[in-house]
Design an enzyme around this catalytic site. Sequence first.
Site, PDB file in Angstrom:
ATOM      1  N   GLU A 160      49.006  42.012  38.641  1.00 23.58           N
ATOM      2  CA  GLU A 160      48.999  41.928  40.092  1.00 23.58           C
ATOM      3  C   GLU A 160      49.285  40.431  40.291  1.00 23.58           C
ATOM      4  O   GLU A 160      48.443  39.444  39.638  1.00 23.58           O
ATOM      5  CB  GLU A 160      47.870  42.338  40.828  1.00 23.58           C
ATOM      6  CG  GLU A 160      48.218  41.981  42.308  1.00 23.58           C
ATOM      7  CD  GLU A 160      47.025  42.425  43.295  1.00 23.58           C
ATOM      8  OE1 GLU A 160      46.004  42.901  42.889  1.00 23.58           O
ATOM      9  OE2 GLU A 160      47.129  42.357  44.478  1.00 23.58           O
ATOM     10  N   ARG A 212      37.239  45.945  28.093  1.00 25.71           N
ATOM     11  CA  ARG A 212      37.968  44.644  28.316  1.00 25.71           C
ATOM     12  C   ARG A 212      37.354  43.440  27.691  1.00 25.71           C
ATOM     13  O   ARG A 212      36.150  43.695  27.375  1.00 25.71           O
ATOM     14  CB  ARG A 212      37.812  44.278  30.041  1.00 25.71           C
ATOM     15  CG  ARG A 212      36.480  44.313  30.628  1.00 25.71           C
ATOM     16  CD  ARG A 212      36.546  43.441  32.193  1.00 25.71           C
ATOM     17  NE  ARG A 212      37.607  44.283  32.909  1.00 25.71           N
ATOM     18  CZ  ARG A 212      38.458  43.551  33.674  1.00 25.71           C
ATOM     19  NH1 ARG A 212      38.530  42.408  33.883  1.00 25.71           N
ATOM     20  NH2 ARG A 212      39.305  44.433  34.289  1.00 25.71           N
ATOM     21  N   LYS A 233      39.737  36.635  38.008  1.00 30.65           N
ATOM     22  CA  LYS A 233      40.651  35.836  38.734  1.00 30.65           C
ATOM     23  C   LYS A 233      40.287  35.089  40.024  1.00 30.65           C
ATOM     24  O   LYS A 233      40.759  33.976  40.403  1.00 30.65           O
ATOM     25  CB  LYS A 233      41.872  36.678  39.169  1.00 30.65           C
ATOM     26  CG  LYS A 233      42.803  37.238  38.208  1.00 30.65           C
ATOM     27  CD  LYS A 233      44.239  37.421  38.539  1.00 30.65           C
ATOM     28  CE  LYS A 233      44.412  38.904  38.375  1.00 30.65           C
ATOM     29  NZ  LYS A 233      45.749  39.505  38.647  1.00 30.65           N
TER      30      LYS A 233
HETATM   31  P1  ATP Z   1      41.319  41.431  39.282  1.00 28.24           P
HETATM   32  O1  ATP Z   1      40.175  41.005  39.055  1.00 28.24           O
HETATM   33  O2  ATP Z   1      42.336  41.213  40.559  1.00 28.24           O
HETATM   34  O3  ATP Z   1      41.183  43.319  39.273  1.00 28.24           O
HETATM   35  P2  ATP Z   1      42.548  41.710  36.888  1.00 28.24           P
HETATM   36  O4  ATP Z   1      41.924  40.778  35.755  1.00 28.24           O
HETATM   37  O5  ATP Z   1      42.285  43.234  36.675  1.00 28.24           O
HETATM   38  O6  ATP Z   1      42.350  41.119  38.345  1.00 28.24           O
HETATM   39  P3  ATP Z   1      45.245  42.683  36.912  1.00 28.24           P
HETATM   40  O7  ATP Z   1      46.530  41.848  37.136  1.00 28.24           O
HETATM   41  O8  ATP Z   1      45.119  43.939  37.497  1.00 28.24           O
HETATM   42  O9  ATP Z   1      44.138  41.679  36.731  1.00 28.24           O
HETATM   43  O10 ATP Z   1      45.429  42.985  35.061  1.00 28.24           O
HETATM   44  C1  ATP Z   1      46.581  43.505  34.712  1.00 28.24           C
HETATM   45  C2  ATP Z   1      46.202  44.086  33.456  1.00 28.24           C
HETATM   46  O11 ATP Z   1      45.337  43.325  32.612  1.00 28.24           O
HETATM   47  C3  ATP Z   1      45.227  45.541  33.690  1.00 28.24           C
HETATM   48  O12 ATP Z   1      45.808  46.522  33.133  1.00 28.24           O
HETATM   49  C4  ATP Z   1      43.774  45.140  33.383  1.00 28.24           C
HETATM   50  O13 ATP Z   1      43.129  46.333  32.847  1.00 28.24           O
HETATM   51  C5  ATP Z   1      43.990  44.244  32.211  1.00 28.24           C
HETATM   52  N1  ATP Z   1      43.008  43.251  31.970  1.00 28.24           N
HETATM   53  C6  ATP Z   1      42.359  42.369  33.193  1.00 28.24           C
HETATM   54  N2  ATP Z   1      41.352  41.808  32.559  1.00 28.24           N
HETATM   55  C7  ATP Z   1      41.229  42.104  31.161  1.00 28.24           C
HETATM   56  C8  ATP Z   1      40.240  41.864  30.384  1.00 28.24           C
HETATM   57  N3  ATP Z   1      39.283  40.924  30.415  1.00 28.24           N
HETATM   58  N4  ATP Z   1      40.385  42.350  28.946  1.00 28.24           N
HETATM   59  C9  ATP Z   1      41.438  43.130  28.838  1.00 28.24           C
HETATM   60  N5  ATP Z   1      42.433  43.354  29.719  1.00 28.24           N
HETATM   61  C10 ATP Z   1      42.291  42.927  31.034  1.00 28.24           C
END
Ligand code: ATP
Length: 570
Positions: free
Chosen positions: A40, A276, A286
């Site tokens: 996003e 994650r 974020k």
């Molecule tokens: P928010 O905190 O806004 O939900 P987010 O970190 O999940 O943010 P996105 O932009 O939705 O951010 O993430 C994009 C992709 O990255 C998603 O598929 C998410 O699963 C993956 N992602 C986010 N954080 C991690 C992490 N710490 N480790 C592995 N993958 C991640």
Amino acid sequence: METTDNTTTEGRGHFIEQFITDDLAAGANDGKVVTRFPPEPNGYLHIGHAKAICIDFGMAAKFGGECHLRMDDTNPSKEDESYVRSIKEDVKWLGFDWGEGFFYASDLLDRMYEFAKGLIARGQAYVCDLSQDEWKKYRGIPTEPGTPSPYRDRTPEENLDLFERMCRGEFDEGSRCLRAKIDMASPNIHFRDPVIYRIKKEPHYRCGTKWPAYPTYDFAHPFEDASEGITHSLCTLEFEVHRPLYDWVIDRMDEQGLLVVRNGVTIRPKQREFARLSLDYTIMSKRKLLQLVQEGLVDGWDDPRMPTVSGLRRRGYPAEAIRDFCERIGVSKYKSATELALLESCVRDRLNKTALRRMAVLNPVKVVIDNYPEDAEEFFDAVENPEDPDAGTRKVPFSRELWIERDDFMEDPPKKFFRLSPGREVRLRYACLFLCTGVEKDADGNVSVIHGTWDPGSRGGNAPDGRKVKGTIHWVSARHAVPLDARLYDRLFTVPDPEADETRPFTDFLNPDSAKTVTALCEPSVKDLRPLETVQFERLAYFCADSRDSAPGRPVLNRVVTLKDSWQPK
Ligand code: ATP
Ligand code: MG
């Protein structure tokens, strides 16, 4: 290749790789693998995203498929074009190529709207007038069936009229929403008539005020995947409980003939989840990273102490090291915190192979070679990189007065101290052997000048008579030294989990000493470092020329990582 925490059997790779292999073997998706990375655009990418990127692009590459880069931008608040730019730059820099596969989810809003109307027409969705608090209460708890909304049995005609008016902006935020009509008794709470559209009257960075209502993530994401012909939708574990809803949306799209058909085969995306990444001494939310930026606690999203991809890049972390790290941590379903030390060791491994060696002194004390002519100078050959024979040598200037590291001298040393002290001889790296004969002190009793003599027969660093000299220290000719700002970056937080204590804000645990600046006295060639070029200051650390603050001939040096893991909790 070293892997840890990898669920592997029979060398078939991790569980996601096995899942895709089995899927292909069963003849799914016309034999093609299409994945996506769907950030996003509401913040910069961080090292956790790098893990997801390596998995998404990595799986596509492994199976000869493609990976799309999709801006998952169906929520108007906080999204911005500047984030889109940074995301593209970061994914490219990490070494991945989405080819033609760049998409904005917001381009699908018209089609999602039509799809939602199709659900309404089929009696599969209804407009609900309960407030958020109310519908959450009606939804209940997993162990007991929920209570149906009093609006659940509206007719399709009434629902259609209300939904169209919702999407024309006739109602206030929170007054109504569109819900999927699924199962209020399901043990999976996400199945209890989830909200799929809600009123949001904020302008969208691409659509402006066209849409006063937006789809929820659970509704939009499978729609986006299916519309792009994604075969394997890989995401983090928190989405596992949403998977039945994901499949429900795909089934409804199938009913409406909305799935992509490739060579006669209908493409049904499947979601699979992995743990994650969480790293100690690091935060990854974020929202919290944005808070650090907005409160000025760091110097922007790309502050070299930030865990963002742009911060790591500016710090001097090579993309190869980040990819290597993602490979080493593996892919599993187990939640665990990874040590930052592992990432740092990947950075060291890479830089050890690629970074040229230089000499610089960070905490100087003067050395005077009393038997060296005052105006003379000479140049010694120094190895550019012992790990890379092709890198050759360079000339380093030498003269009567030098800087050495204050720590490399002790007036009254313990037995195991092999560096410089009165009456002892050391090797000045690449130059000669030097014997300390005495010191001068300032008014406070601190050593201000070290005196001594060199052995002219030891030019290049070896004793003419083969006598043993244990210590070798680095040095910089005082007359030729170039003073440059060096930022001794350290961990941003002082505790492994800054979010563990819920009674205190995470900002309480910021490391006050994470960005000390000192003057580095460098051998002359260091001034020619170009932005993002990294060298190893021998015996000290790797340093990278800052990409924003460096001027031609005046690089500002960022400490990338020390040569050994020397972190001590304070
Ligand atoms: P928010 O905190 O806004 O939900 P987010 O970190 O999940 O943010 P996105 O932009 O939705 O951010 O993430 C994009 C992709 O990255 C998603 O598929 C998410 O699963 C993956 N992602 C986010 N954080 C991690 C992490 N710490 N480790 C592995 N993958 C991640
Ligand atoms: Mg998310």
